[in-house]
Scaffold this motif. Sequence first.
Motif, mmCIF file in Angstrom:
data_model
loop_
_atom_site.group_PDB
_atom_site.id
_atom_site.type_symbol
_atom_site.label_atom_id
_atom_site.label_comp_id
_atom_site.label_asym_id
_atom_site.label_seq_id
_atom_site.Cartn_x
_atom_site.Cartn_y
_atom_site.Cartn_z
ATOM 1 N N ASP A 40 68.852 87.019 -11.834
ATOM 2 C CA ASP A 40 70.151 86.363 -12.025
ATOM 3 C C ASP A 40 71.087 86.666 -10.851
ATOM 4 O O ASP A 40 71.571 85.766 -10.177
ATOM 5 C CB ASP A 40 70.788 86.753 -13.361
ATOM 6 N N THR A 41 71.313 87.932 -10.554
ATOM 7 C CA THR A 41 72.282 88.300 -9.525
ATOM 8 C C THR A 41 71.634 88.538 -8.170
ATOM 9 O O THR A 41 72.334 88.596 -7.157
ATOM 10 C CB THR A 41 73.014 89.594 -9.916
ATOM 11 N N GLY A 42 70.324 88.706 -8.137
ATOM 12 C CA GLY A 42 69.654 89.006 -6.881
ATOM 13 C C GLY A 42 69.764 90.471 -6.481
ATOM 14 O O GLY A 42 69.192 90.895 -5.478
ATOM 15 N N GLU A 43 70.490 91.262 -7.275
ATOM 16 C CA GLU A 43 70.637 92.686 -6.952
ATOM 17 C C GLU A 43 69.328 93.430 -7.140
ATOM 18 O O GLU A 43 68.486 93.052 -7.956
ATOM 19 C CB GLU A 43 71.693 93.320 -7.861
ATOM 20 N N THR A 44 69.207 94.530 -6.418
ATOM 21 C CA THR A 44 68.026 95.377 -6.542
ATOM 22 C C THR A 44 68.195 96.307 -7.743
ATOM 23 O O THR A 44 69.288 96.815 -8.000
ATOM 24 C CB THR A 44 67.832 96.205 -5.260
ATOM 25 N N MET A 45 67.101 96.492 -8.445
ATOM 26 C CA MET A 45 67.117 97.351 -9.629
ATOM 27 C C MET A 45 65.788 98.096 -9.678
ATOM 28 O O MET A 45 64.769 97.554 -9.239
ATOM 29 C CB MET A 45 67.276 96.457 -10.858
ATOM 30 N N SER A 46 65.818 99.312 -10.220
ATOM 31 C CA SER A 46 64.556 100.045 -10.370
ATOM 32 C C SER A 46 64.003 99.834 -11.781
ATOM 33 O O SER A 46 64.722 99.485 -12.717
ATOM 34 C CB SER A 46 64.765 101.542 -10.125
ATOM 35 N N TRP A 47 62.708 100.088 -11.902
ATOM 36 C CA TRP A 47 62.046 100.016 -13.202
ATOM 37 C C TRP A 47 62.774 100.906 -14.234
ATOM 38 O O TRP A 47 63.051 100.482 -15.352
ATOM 39 C CB TRP A 47 60.581 100.450 -13.021
ATOM 40 N N ALA A 48 63.138 102.121 -13.818
ATOM 41 C CA ALA A 48 63.821 103.044 -14.740
ATOM 42 C C ALA A 48 65.185 102.486 -15.149
ATOM 43 O O ALA A 48 65.590 102.612 -16.311
ATOM 44 C CB ALA A 48 63.985 104.423 -14.086
ATOM 45 N N PRO A 70 66.016 88.269 -16.834
ATOM 46 C CA PRO A 70 66.297 88.531 -15.417
ATOM 47 C C PRO A 70 66.040 89.982 -15.010
ATOM 48 O O PRO A 70 65.795 90.259 -13.832
ATOM 49 C CB PRO A 70 67.785 88.178 -15.291
ATOM 50 N N THR A 71 66.103 90.910 -15.965
ATOM 51 C CA THR A 71 65.830 92.317 -15.656
ATOM 52 C C THR A 71 64.479 92.769 -16.213
ATOM 53 O O THR A 71 64.197 93.961 -16.290
ATOM 54 C CB THR A 71 66.954 93.209 -16.214
ATOM 55 N N ALA A 84 60.583 92.630 -13.017
ATOM 56 C CA ALA A 84 60.077 94.010 -13.057
ATOM 57 C C ALA A 84 58.581 94.002 -13.335
ATOM 58 O O ALA A 84 57.821 94.773 -12.727
ATOM 59 C CB ALA A 84 60.817 94.809 -14.134
ATOM 60 N N TYR A 85 58.149 93.137 -14.241
ATOM 61 C CA TYR A 85 56.723 93.053 -14.555
ATOM 62 C C TYR A 85 55.932 92.557 -13.341
ATOM 63 O O TYR A 85 54.864 93.058 -13.027
ATOM 64 C CB TYR A 85 56.478 92.127 -15.751
ATOM 65 N N GLN A 86 56.514 91.568 -12.656
ATOM 66 C CA GLN A 86 55.831 91.037 -11.474
ATOM 67 C C GLN A 86 55.746 92.108 -10.378
ATOM 68 O O GLN A 86 54.709 92.253 -9.716
ATOM 69 C CB GLN A 86 56.567 89.798 -10.951
ATOM 70 N N ALA A 87 56.822 92.879 -10.226
ATOM 71 C CA ALA A 87 56.827 93.942 -9.211
ATOM 72 C C ALA A 87 55.762 94.990 -9.518
ATOM 73 O O ALA A 87 55.083 95.494 -8.609
ATOM 74 C CB ALA A 87 58.212 94.578 -9.126
ATOM 75 N N LEU A 88 55.607 95.298 -10.792
ATOM 76 C CA LEU A 88 54.587 96.269 -11.178
ATOM 77 C C LEU A 88 53.189 95.703 -10.934
ATOM 78 O O LEU A 88 52.302 96.408 -10.428
ATOM 79 C CB LEU A 88 54.770 96.675 -12.650
ATOM 80 N N ILE A 97 59.749 101.902 -8.927
ATOM 81 C CA ILE A 97 59.459 100.555 -8.410
ATOM 82 C C ILE A 97 60.732 99.707 -8.460
ATOM 83 O O ILE A 97 61.450 99.710 -9.456
ATOM 84 C CB ILE A 97 58.323 99.903 -9.238
ATOM 85 N N GLU A 98 60.979 99.013 -7.382
ATOM 86 C CA GLU A 98 62.198 98.197 -7.306
ATOM 87 C C GLU A 98 61.878 96.710 -7.329
ATOM 88 O O GLU A 98 60.788 96.290 -6.924
ATOM 89 C CB GLU A 98 62.986 98.542 -6.039
ATOM 90 N N PHE A 99 62.830 95.966 -7.815
ATOM 91 C CA PHE A 99 62.686 94.509 -7.875
ATOM 92 C C PHE A 99 64.078 93.887 -7.774
ATOM 93 O O PHE A 99 65.089 94.581 -7.899
ATOM 94 C CB PHE A 99 62.009 94.095 -9.180
ATOM 95 N N ARG A 100 64.111 92.579 -7.520
ATOM 96 C CA ARG A 100 65.388 91.868 -7.507
ATOM 97 C C ARG A 100 65.611 91.166 -8.833
ATOM 98 O O ARG A 100 64.752 90.404 -9.296
ATOM 99 C CB ARG A 100 65.386 90.803 -6.394
ATOM 100 N N ARG A 101 66.748 91.445 -9.458
ATOM 101 C CA ARG A 101 67.126 90.721 -10.671
ATOM 102 C C ARG A 101 67.114 89.228 -10.377
ATOM 103 O O ARG A 101 67.581 88.797 -9.324
ATOM 104 C CB ARG A 101 68.542 91.096 -11.107
#
Lengths: 427, 427
Positions: B100-108, B412-413, B417-421, B94-98
Amino acid sequence: MLKNRLWIAATVITVGISGVVMADTRQDQAAWMEGFPPPQGSIIRNSDRDFFSFPKLTWSVCHLRQLLPTKAVSRGLAAPVPFEYRPDRNIDQIEFRRSDTGETMSWAEAYTANHTDGLIVLHKGKVLYERYSGCLDELGKHAIMSMTKSIVGLMAEILIAEGVLDEHALAGELVPELKAGAFGNATLRQILNMTTGLKYSEDYTDPKADVWVYNEAASPLPKPPGFEGPRSYFEYLQTIEPEGQHGEAFAYKTINVDAVGWIIARATGKSIAELLSERIWQKIGAEQEAYFTIDSIGTPFAGGGLSGGLRDLARIGQLMLDEGSLNGEQLIPKDAIKSITAGANPEDFAKAGYDTIPNGSYKSLWWLFHNDNGAYAARGVHGQTIYIDPTAQMVIVRFASHPTPGNAANDPTSLPAYQALADYLLN
Amino acid sequence: MLKNRLWIAATVITVGISGVVMADTRQDQAAWMEGFPPPQGSIIRNSDRDFFSFPKLTWSVCHLRQLLPTKAVSRGLAAPVPFEYRPDRNIDQIEFRRSDTGETMSWAEAYTANHTDGLIVLHKGKVLYERYSGCLDELGKHAIMSMTKSIVGLMAEILIAEGVLDEHALAGELVPELKAGAFGNATLRQILNMTTGLKYSEDYTDPKADVWVYNEAASPLPKPPGFEGPRSYFEYLQTIEPEGQHGEAFAYKTINVDAVGWIIARATGKSIAELLSERIWQKIGAEQEAYFTIDSIGTPFAGGGLSGGLRDLARIGQLMLDEGSLNGEQLIPKDAIKSITAGANPEDFAKAGYDTIPNGSYKSLWWLFHNDNGAYAARGVHGQTIYIDPTAQMVIVRFASHPTPGNAANDPTSLPAYQALADYLLN
């Protein structure tokens, strides 16, 4: 917990006898550490030099973790395996003769006289009697003191039976750091039977006795500035010098067991707390986590640091009686227990002057009575015991806080009581 | 334990998905306290001033009882109530945007970035995801730090709902010893919502900050000779002076919770450790005993002293989500939880400057996000959280040892992530 209580209550009703799990207040106990805050004079702190002496002992035996850092012995996550109950209310009336005065005493009188905190009797694996007093209840844990030695001895025998350890190996081979000191040329067997020749005095009346240095090394509490002595069991064990020859006589010295703990840890890669959890506590259906007191680097006190629940110690006793099997599964090698019950040489033991245990011996950190019933025991100061009578198929565990440390003070009102109960069960 | 592992393995096989309970080694961790003895440089002692700072923290969070005296929170003796498992291996992708930076990050990726020691996700009460790292495994316990506050807040709300405590009562009425100090004329509600006016600084960079006196008062380790300061939570709380008016603004000060602990103990005759055991830990089917660190007179550290197992904290979260009922039984009053989830005034909260929680509030020692999903949380420094999303019927518990204490460093990380889940579960 609520369910468990109900389950016991239901059991009691089923068999039509009340009073299986009794709880009462001991008359000899002050109310230590009660209230928010506890009143002045009832507070026990780890800075109190007397926290483990009577009467503070009557609280501290159930609350060592509130005074000292500790390490858990996990019970795992599976469901506990409950005991069956067959309460026998005749037990309190069983009479015996004290071995000191010859006077008659009842089991119930002995319970009180011995400052008992908890006592459970198993017969053929079922609970006949269970009672809690003072600081202990069924959710509590009690310091088992030197009974810890016997648990460690059992673990060593398991590793010997499995070929992981060689009883003839020298400690200096098993743990090279021990090579230069007194332990270096002692065999594991000599250490397990405490027939080592070690310069070590446990005379608490001598301010220069080795035991004070040992206690300071063992303490997990911060050291005063400038402290230069050993500050772990491992450091202390390396300082022990020889005195006499190994293998000549039994001499009860706690430090032997800390050496066994080190040998076990080095051989298995696990502390005795971890090994005890994996090999026993997680397998016997234990109800409660247990714990060890530790030194400042996390080493469990092999010579006397374990605290656990009354019933869980009874599970260990029953496992011994059943030669390592539980519900048809051989949890630990039969040979491990046979080695213990074979006993050691009573002649070596006789020289040590334990008058309340004539003909006894000490093998693998267990006490053998060499009596008609083949009884043997784990024993700890202030009245702790796991007493196993294979003939009567009886296991007794008693936790206590007797004012006098040495068990010679309570044996006259304990050992004949156990024998009388065995006789009762055999008739 | 073995049975439990097998049971989980069987579950995994049944549902045809591997990797439910994962264990791995974190790359950022040194091998602390391993070996017999551990090598010099890897030893952590309670005399180390930095034992609870990164990187030693990465070991200490799982081993506080090896450093400090503690008090047990008994789970009772009944069988644990296991969770059902419905592992979902999509979660790690699952991906989400940090934020703080707006970058994409995965749950893992977030799992690793947040220095996670353990993470469990429940959806509709079933385990979707469970993973352990670093010092933690399923038999371990982790310091939950200030999440302890929320557990204490829950107990206070239970007592309020039951009429045992009155939220409008003044602390000086509930505990007369508090009358003369700053707490005296604060209501229990003000204390629970941390809107008290207290002269108390938690600025660790100021050597004269109050927190240092507090820490010394709280420590269960022996004091240096001649020490004259307060040496218990209760003594320290009486020294607090007022600053500003009660009820005007939210100000996060841990000592409020120690006052709540005292109020609870005085009202119930039980320490918060005993009450937590009786009212919650023994009722939720907990797998493991938990424990509190304590002060020198045995008082549990209400502001942050609890350590427990990952799944047991998830049981608390699920109990919150289910408004106090478990398997059809109302274990705790629904009103206790409704009072918490109602939240407090976001305007009071806004002044405190928690940028990662815009529109938030703090009620009964819980953090409310006031977002679309009605999410709320228990939170502790270094990344501890129980995150409850009633809309998504999701409970997340995360244990971590993030180098930075403040959660602004990991929010921010984490929160996106919780909202994306939650979004994933709702779709």
